[in-house]
Motif scaffolding. Structure first.
Motif, PDB file in Angstrom:
ATOM      1  N   TYR A   1       0.853  -1.186   0.000  1.00 22.01           N
ATOM      2  CA  TYR A   1       0.000   0.000   0.000  1.00 22.01           C
ATOM      3  C   TYR A   1       0.890   1.236   0.000  1.00 22.01           C
ATOM      4  N   LYS A   2       0.428   2.291  -0.660  1.00 20.17           N
ATOM      5  CA  LYS A   2       1.195   3.529  -0.737  1.00 20.17           C
ATOM      6  C   LYS A   2       0.652   4.613   0.178  1.00 20.17           C
ATOM      7  N   LEU A   3      -0.669   4.671   0.307  1.00 22.25           N
ATOM      8  CA  LEU A   3      -1.322   5.728   1.080  1.00 22.25           C
ATOM      9  C   LEU A   3      -2.371   5.129   2.009  1.00 22.25           C
ATOM     10  N   ALA A   4      -2.786   5.940   2.963  1.00 24.41           N
ATOM     11  CA  ALA A   4      -3.902   5.548   3.830  1.00 24.41           C
ATOM     12  C   ALA A   4      -4.712   6.786   4.191  1.00 24.41           C
ATOM     13  N   CYS A   5      -6.017   6.689   4.034  1.00 21.09           N
ATOM     14  CA  CYS A   5      -6.932   7.705   4.546  1.00 21.09           C
ATOM     15  C   CYS A   5      -7.385   7.252   5.926  1.00 21.09           C
ATOM     16  N   LEU A   6      -7.394   8.157   6.876  1.00 16.17           N
ATOM     17  CA  LEU A   6      -7.740   7.821   8.250  1.00 16.17           C
ATOM     18  C   LEU A   6      -8.815   8.765   8.768  1.00 16.17           C
ATOM     19  N   ARG A   7      -9.779   8.201   9.510  1.00 14.90           N
ATOM     20  CA  ARG A   7     -10.799   9.018  10.165  1.00 14.90           C
ATOM     21  C   ARG A   7     -10.769   8.727  11.664  1.00 14.90           C
ATOM     22  N   PHE A   8     -10.693   9.782  12.453  1.00 14.17           N
ATOM     23  CA  PHE A   8     -10.624   9.654  13.899  1.00 14.17           C
ATOM     24  C   PHE A   8     -11.821  10.322  14.558  1.00 14.17           C
ATOM     25  N   SER A   9     -12.123   9.861  15.754  1.00 11.03           N
ATOM     26  CA  SER A   9     -13.178  10.461  16.554  1.00 11.03           C
ATOM     27  C   SER A   9     -12.761  10.426  18.014  1.00 11.03           C
ATOM     28  N   LYS A  10     -13.290  11.349  18.804  1.00  9.73           N
ATOM     29  CA  LYS A  10     -13.026  11.309  20.245  1.00  9.73           C
ATOM     30  C   LYS A  10     -13.848  10.225  20.928  1.00  9.73           C
ATOM     31  N   ASN A  11     -14.868   9.752  20.241  1.00  7.93           N
ATOM     32  CA  ASN A  11     -15.694   8.669  20.769  1.00  7.93           C
ATOM     33  C   ASN A  11     -15.389   7.379  20.015  1.00  7.93           C
ATOM     34  N   LYS A  12     -15.244   6.294  20.737  1.00  6.05           N
ATOM     35  CA  LYS A  12     -15.019   5.010  20.101  1.00  6.05           C
ATOM     36  C   LYS A  12     -16.301   4.523  19.439  1.00  6.05           C
ATOM     37  N   THR A  13     -16.204   4.217  18.152  1.00  5.96           N
ATOM     38  CA  THR A  13     -17.358   3.690  17.414  1.00  5.96           C
ATOM     39  C   THR A  13     -16.905   2.450  16.646  1.00  5.96           C
ATOM     40  N   GLU A  14     -17.824   1.837  15.937  1.00  5.57           N
ATOM     41  CA  GLU A  14     -17.477   0.652  15.148  1.00  5.57           C
ATOM     42  C   GLU A  14     -16.425   1.002  14.100  1.00  5.57           C
ATOM     43  N   TYR A  15     -15.400   0.181  14.007  1.00  4.33           N
ATOM     44  CA  TYR A  15     -14.272   0.424  13.103  1.00  4.33           C
ATOM     45  C   TYR A  15     -14.535  -0.204  11.737  1.00  4.33           C
ATOM     46  N   SER A  16     -14.182   0.535  10.679  1.00  9.02           N
ATOM     47  CA  SER A  16     -14.332   0.005   9.322  1.00  9.02           C
ATOM     48  C   SER A  16     -13.032   0.199   8.540  1.00  9.02           C
ATOM     49  N   GLN A  17     -12.757  -0.743   7.651  1.00 10.58           N
ATOM     50  CA  GLN A  17     -11.539  -0.670   6.843  1.00 10.58           C
ATOM     51  C   GLN A  17     -11.848  -1.127   5.429  1.00 10.58           C
ATOM     52  N   ASP A  18     -11.262  -0.415   4.447  1.00 10.46           N
ATOM     53  CA  ASP A  18     -11.511  -0.746   3.045  1.00 10.46           C
ATOM     54  C   ASP A  18     -10.220  -0.555   2.256  1.00 10.46           C
ATOM     55  N   GLU A  19     -10.287  -0.931   0.988  1.00  6.61           N
ATOM     56  CA  GLU A  19      -9.117  -0.833   0.110  1.00  6.61           C
ATOM     57  C   GLU A  19      -9.502  -0.141  -1.192  1.00  6.61           C
ATOM     58  N   LEU A  20      -8.570   0.640  -1.722  1.00  7.26           N
ATOM     59  CA  LEU A  20      -8.773   1.305  -3.010  1.00  7.26           C
ATOM     60  C   LEU A  20      -7.541   1.084  -3.878  1.00  7.26           C
ATOM     61  N   VAL A  21      -7.767   0.708  -5.134  1.00  6.01           N
ATOM     62  CA  VAL A  21      -6.691   0.587  -6.115  1.00  6.01           C
ATOM     63  C   VAL A  21      -6.923   1.661  -7.176  1.00  6.01           C
ATOM     64  N   ILE A  22      -5.881   2.451  -7.462  1.00 10.87           N
ATOM     65  CA  ILE A  22      -6.048   3.569  -8.407  1.00 10.87           C
ATOM     66  C   ILE A  22      -6.009   3.098  -9.862  1.00 10.87           C
ATOM     67  N   TYR A  23      -4.994   2.308 -10.218  1.00  8.68           N
ATOM     68  CA  TYR A  23      -4.810   1.906 -11.615  1.00  8.68           C
ATOM     69  C   TYR A  23      -4.927   0.401 -11.805  1.00  8.68           C
ATOM     70  N   GLN A  24      -5.470   0.019 -12.963  1.00 12.51           N
ATOM     71  CA  GLN A  24      -5.385  -1.358 -13.416  1.00 12.51           C
ATOM     72  C   GLN A  24      -3.979  -1.596 -13.978  1.00 12.51           C
ATOM     73  N   GLN A  25      -3.679  -2.830 -14.341  1.00 10.02           N
ATOM     74  CA  GLN A  25      -2.365  -3.148 -14.900  1.00 10.02           C
ATOM     75  C   GLN A  25      -2.097  -2.410 -16.207  1.00 10.02           C
ATOM     76  N   ASN A  26      -3.157  -2.091 -16.941  1.00 13.41           N
ATOM     77  CA  ASN A  26      -2.999  -1.376 -18.213  1.00 13.41           C
ATOM     78  C   ASN A  26      -2.936   0.139 -18.043  1.00 13.41           C
ATOM     79  N   LYS A  27      -2.770   0.583 -16.776  1.00 14.77           N
ATOM     80  CA  LYS A  27      -2.640   2.011 -16.444  1.00 14.77           C
ATOM     81  C   LYS A  27      -3.945   2.788 -16.596  1.00 14.77           C
TER      82      LYS A  27
END
Length: 236
Positions: A193-219
């Motif tokens: 992975y090259k980057l990560a987007c992060l969201r924080f809160s002062k209150n603990k809530t249910e955690y979620s995680q996902d993945e994003l790919v920018i380019y296919q092999q053919n660019k």
């Protein structure tokens, strides 16, 4: 490129050291600020103002957006971009150091594409100021965020994946809890992975995680990347 055109606004970037980047476009597209019914948003290190404009597009008319920027040349572009946008009445530019911003004004939402280079990389002065931690360390940034965010508020960032653990640890010391994360790969079939987007809160809530790919092999851009950025990119 002196201009970057999105579907609903134009970004002038003649003077700013940091031009519009994929980082900011991903973060602004991924941001969940659209759930904010009212209140105020803070954009730390606004640069051209791209994140403020993206959030203005996706938030309600009664959401006010403050953008903090210290670099005088970036101010020139950001000010013009705010003025010529259709959300100019909701956008306020503050030419100041975030560390000097009064903490009596709390924000429901904070967003930032923070400086992350630490050493060994040299750029022109404007770009260095925008992208180096010598002016704003992760610890300083998160301390400011903790002081400026409401108890029910959220804070979103994008940074290199290699910096993720350090950033999350610093945030936890200030009782900022990681509630959502988007891991970003440049090309499919790559392991790292090259980057990560992060969201924080002062209150603990249910955690979620996902993945994003920018380019296919053919660019070519992936369907997921196009879907994410479709509200902003002209060609999507």
């Amino acid at each position: 490129m002196a201009q970057f055109r999105c579907k609903q606004f134009l970004v002038e970037q003649k003077h700013c050291g940091m031009k519009v980047s994929t980082d900011s476009l991903i973060l602004g597209s991924w941001s969940n600020a659209s759930c904010l019914p009212a209140g105020s948003v803070l954009d730390i290190g606004a640069g051209t103002g791209i994140l403020s404009l993206m959030l203005a597009q996706k938030t309600a008319d009664n959401v006010e957006i403050h953008a903090v920027e210290i670099e005088k040349n970036a101010i020139l572009d950001c000010q013009k971009n705010f003025y010529q946008s259709k959300w100019s009445q909701r956008l306020r530019l503050l030419h100041t150091d975030i560390k000097a911003l009064a903490t009596d004004n709390k924000y429901q939402w904070i967003i930032s594409n923070p400086p992350y280079y630490t050493a060994g990389q040299k750029f022109e002065t404007q770009r260095m100021l925008a992208r180096h931690q010598q002016e704003l360390t992760f610890q300083q940034l998160l301390t400011c965020v903790s002081a400026l965010i409401t108890q029910q508020g959220s804070a979103e960032f994008i940074l290199p994946y290699a910096n993720l653990d350090c950033f999350v640890k610093e945030a936890s010391k200030l009782e900022l809890h990681l509630v959502a994360r988007l891991n970003v790969k440049t090309v499919e079939d790559k392991n790292e992975y090259k980057l990560a987007c992060l969201r924080f809160s002062k209150n603990k809530t249910e955690y979620s995680q996902d993945e994003l790919v920018i380019y296919q092999q053919n660019k070519q851009y992936t369907k997921a990347y196009k879907a994410l950025c479709q509200p902003y990119y002209l060609n999507f």
